[in-house]
Motif scaffolding. Structure first.
Motif, mmCIF file in Angstrom:
data_model
loop_
_atom_site.group_PDB
_atom_site.id
_atom_site.type_symbol
_atom_site.label_atom_id
_atom_site.label_comp_id
_atom_site.label_asym_id
_atom_site.label_seq_id
_atom_site.Cartn_x
_atom_site.Cartn_y
_atom_site.Cartn_z
ATOM 1 N N GLN A 202 0.885 -1.143 -0.085
ATOM 2 C CA GLN A 202 0.199 0.061 -0.044
ATOM 3 C C GLN A 202 0.910 1.258 0.001
ATOM 4 O OE1 GLN A 202 -2.261 -0.908 3.593
ATOM 5 N NE2 GLN A 202 -4.057 -1.841 2.294
ATOM 6 N N GLN A 203 1.846 1.165 0.641
ATOM 7 C CA GLN A 203 2.982 2.364 0.630
ATOM 8 C C GLN A 203 3.592 2.841 -0.691
ATOM 9 O OE1 GLN A 203 5.778 2.993 3.772
ATOM 10 N NE2 GLN A 203 4.787 1.305 5.018
ATOM 11 N N ARG A 204 3.945 1.514 -1.346
ATOM 12 C CA ARG A 204 4.325 1.732 -2.649
ATOM 13 C C ARG A 204 3.178 2.306 -3.694
ATOM 14 N NH1 ARG A 204 7.208 -2.872 -1.203
ATOM 15 N NH2 ARG A 204 5.467 -4.263 -1.745
ATOM 16 N N GLN A 205 2.029 1.772 -3.598
ATOM 17 C CA GLN A 205 0.927 2.121 -4.432
ATOM 18 C C GLN A 205 0.552 3.755 -4.109
ATOM 19 O OE1 GLN A 205 0.730 0.137 -6.787
ATOM 20 N NE2 GLN A 205 -1.617 -0.109 -6.752
ATOM 21 N N MET A 206 0.776 4.124 -2.824
ATOM 22 C CA MET A 206 0.330 5.440 -2.490
ATOM 23 C C MET A 206 1.449 6.402 -2.991
ATOM 24 S SD MET A 206 -1.436 5.582 1.498
ATOM 25 C CE MET A 206 -0.012 4.532 2.103
ATOM 26 N N GLY B 15 -7.616 -0.533 -1.335
ATOM 27 C CA GLY B 15 -8.149 -1.306 -0.408
ATOM 28 C C GLY B 15 -8.371 -1.108 1.046
ATOM 29 N N TRP B 16 -8.476 -1.843 1.832
ATOM 30 C CA TRP B 16 -8.784 -1.451 3.301
ATOM 31 C C TRP B 16 -7.418 -0.945 3.983
ATOM 32 C CZ3 TRP B 16 -13.401 -0.403 5.331
ATOM 33 C CH2 TRP B 16 -14.720 -0.983 4.748
ATOM 34 N N SER C 88 4.074 12.816 5.084
ATOM 35 C CA SER C 88 5.262 13.891 5.814
ATOM 36 C C SER C 88 6.210 13.254 6.394
ATOM 37 C CB SER C 88 4.419 14.781 6.653
ATOM 38 O OG SER C 88 5.166 15.683 7.437
ATOM 39 N N CYS C 89 7.485 13.178 5.997
ATOM 40 C CA CYS C 89 8.527 12.631 6.890
ATOM 41 C C CYS C 89 8.433 11.259 6.732
ATOM 42 C CB CYS C 89 8.688 13.042 8.172
ATOM 43 S SG CYS C 89 8.948 15.070 8.284
ATOM 44 N N GLY C 90 8.077 10.794 5.747
ATOM 45 C CA GLY C 90 7.993 9.087 5.649
ATOM 46 C C GLY C 90 6.865 8.538 6.300
ATOM 47 N N GLN C 91 5.937 9.359 7.023
ATOM 48 C CA GLN C 91 4.669 8.963 7.423
ATOM 49 C C GLN C 91 3.345 9.403 6.611
ATOM 50 O OE1 GLN C 91 4.194 7.038 10.589
ATOM 51 N NE2 GLN C 91 2.118 7.158 9.804
ATOM 52 N N TRP C 92 2.523 8.388 6.422
ATOM 53 C CA TRP C 92 1.406 8.758 5.946
ATOM 54 C C TRP C 92 0.277 9.018 6.785
ATOM 55 C CZ3 TRP C 92 1.336 9.331 0.548
ATOM 56 C CH2 TRP C 92 2.293 8.733 0.002
ATOM 57 N N PHE C 93 -0.738 9.975 6.313
ATOM 58 C CA PHE C 93 -1.808 10.432 7.179
ATOM 59 C C PHE C 93 -2.812 10.654 6.214
ATOM 60 C CE2 PHE C 93 2.276 12.155 9.020
ATOM 61 C CZ PHE C 93 2.070 12.124 10.332
#
Length: 412
Positions: free
Chosen positions: A17-21, A141-142, A163-168
């Motif tokens: 999911q991180q790669r997709q985002m 997805g979820w 932001s700074c490697g963190q997704w919000f």
């Protein structure tokens, strides 16, 4: 009363999911830049710019393999959800509108790693399961999120940001609330550095100085970053450390401002603030080679202290929070608020011989200078309020910034 409010949470995505985002945010950035290039080329050739509908038509062609303004092809855009890509075109249109309205500079190309985000505008495609702390987003997805508080109202759109490697995730909602009844009395606020905010009832909020407290650690992290080979793995880790410190500074400052503004908005129905121009107050004094500035080092430290307080953000938060509570925020001219005696009305620069102490040279009245400033802000606000009421004009609602010289005219 219809209230729109956003609720922000930290996401806990899987590796895929991180790669997709990252891909989706990159696709939105790519579409924004290509659309901006297209608009600039049309303007250079004498053609009229495309509207949102025209840009969406061009986007459809790009997703189907048509050549881009840069001459490249991008069929991989079809892998990203179409609505976030269209929202990036809306962002470009808003940037152009702000430029022509002289509210912002000309739109610039977006850079990778800066404000990476994408937005889902259709609530029909979104699902929120608060009981299990998860939400559903198209082509992702979820996703799990840190459910720190309940989401109130109907979901209107969702924005995913990094932001700074963190997704919000920011969930904007809409709901009907009862018309609030303001609580408390009127108060004047004087902004400063030694005291962050001084109220006309003599209470004050001490400055937090978030940047100042983290300045030593930030300096060491930036020095370590400067010694690394650019784009190497060590350089990336050092850059991430600098970003984390900056994020910490911003988070601490926002938390402090939210707590202060919430307390003020809940206890006062009418708030008067100085209409400070932070950009002018923090302007550099370095000058030019022909006309060098004076006391540049001292002015640099003053500018840093002013920007560390977050005066504009404080006023912005007071703005909407007072509106939620049914109160009013009124900005008054700041001229001579710290030089006017609240007892006899004498105006003189000699009244404030030191930064902290006020002593009237006419009547001998003594008080803390910031308290005197807050009292004068309150009186000036009441004068403006009385003038507008007598002229059959309602006072400005929260969100309206008034900066004319109406108070001076009223006193005259």
């Amino acid at each position: 009363m219809n209230r729109r409010q956003a609720f922000k949470y930290a996401l806990m995505p899987t590796g895929e999911q991180q790669r997709q985002m990252r891909r989706f945010s990159g696709a939105c950035r790519f579409v924004f830049n290509e659309a901006l290039e297209l608009q600039k080329r049309r303007y250079a050739s004498g053609e009229s710019g495309l509207g949102y509908a025209g840009l969406c038509k061009a986007l459809t062609g790009w997703r189907n393999g048509a050549s881009l303004p840069s001459g490249r092809g991008a069929p991989w855009l079809a892998d990203a959800p179409v609505h976030p890509l269209q929202q990036s075109l809306k962002d470009l249109g808003r940037a152009y509108a702000n430029f022509f309205a002289k509210r912002a500079d000309f739109p610039r190309f977006k850079k990778k790693g800066q404000h990476d985000s994408f937005r889902y505008p259709d609530p029909k495609q979104l699902k929120l399961d608060q009981g299990n702390s998860r939400l559903f987003l198209p082509k992702l997805g979820w996703l799990r999120y840190r459910n720190s508080r309940d989401v109130l109202g109907t979901v209107k759109n969702i924005t995913v940001s990094q932001s700074c490697g963190q997704w919000f995730v920011s969930i904007q909602t809409e709901r009907e609330v009862a018309q609030p009844i303001p609580q408390g009395d009127a108060i004047g606020i004087d902004m400063g550095i030694t005291r962050f905010a001084t109220l006309s009832d003599s209470s004050f909020y001490a400055p937090l100085n978030s940047f100042k407290h983290h300045q030593a650690g930030l300096r060491k992290a930036q020095q370590a970053l400067s010694r690394k080979t650019k784009f190497s793995n060590h350089w990336k880790r050092a850059r991430a450390r600098v970003q984390r410190i900056h994020a910490r500074i911003g988070n601490v400052r926002r938390d402090y401002l939210h707590k202060a503004t919430t307390t003020i908005s809940q206890n006062h129905a009418l708030v008067f603030v100085e209409d400070l121009r932070v950009r002018n107050l923090s302007k550099s004094a370095s000058g030019t080679t022909e006309n060098p500035g004076k006391n540049v080092r001292a002015k640099s430290g003053l500018n840093k202290a002013i920007l560390d307080q977050g005066w504009f953000e404080f006023r912005r938060q007071l703005d909407y929070k007072l509106a939620w509570q049914g109160g009013w925020l009124v900005a008054v001219p700041p001229q001579n608020t710290s030089r006017t005696c609240p007892c006899c009305g004498h105006v003189s620069a000699d009244n404030r011989q030191t930064q902290a102490q006020f002593r009237c040279v006419e009547c001998g009245f003594e008080e803390n200078a910031d308290v005197v400033g807050a009292i004068n802000v309150l009186r000036a606000g009441h004068a403006r309020f009385a003038c507008e009421v007598s002229g059959a004009t309602m006072p400005p609602a929260a969100g309206t910034h008034r900066s004319d010289s109406g108070v001076a005219q009223c006193r005259a």
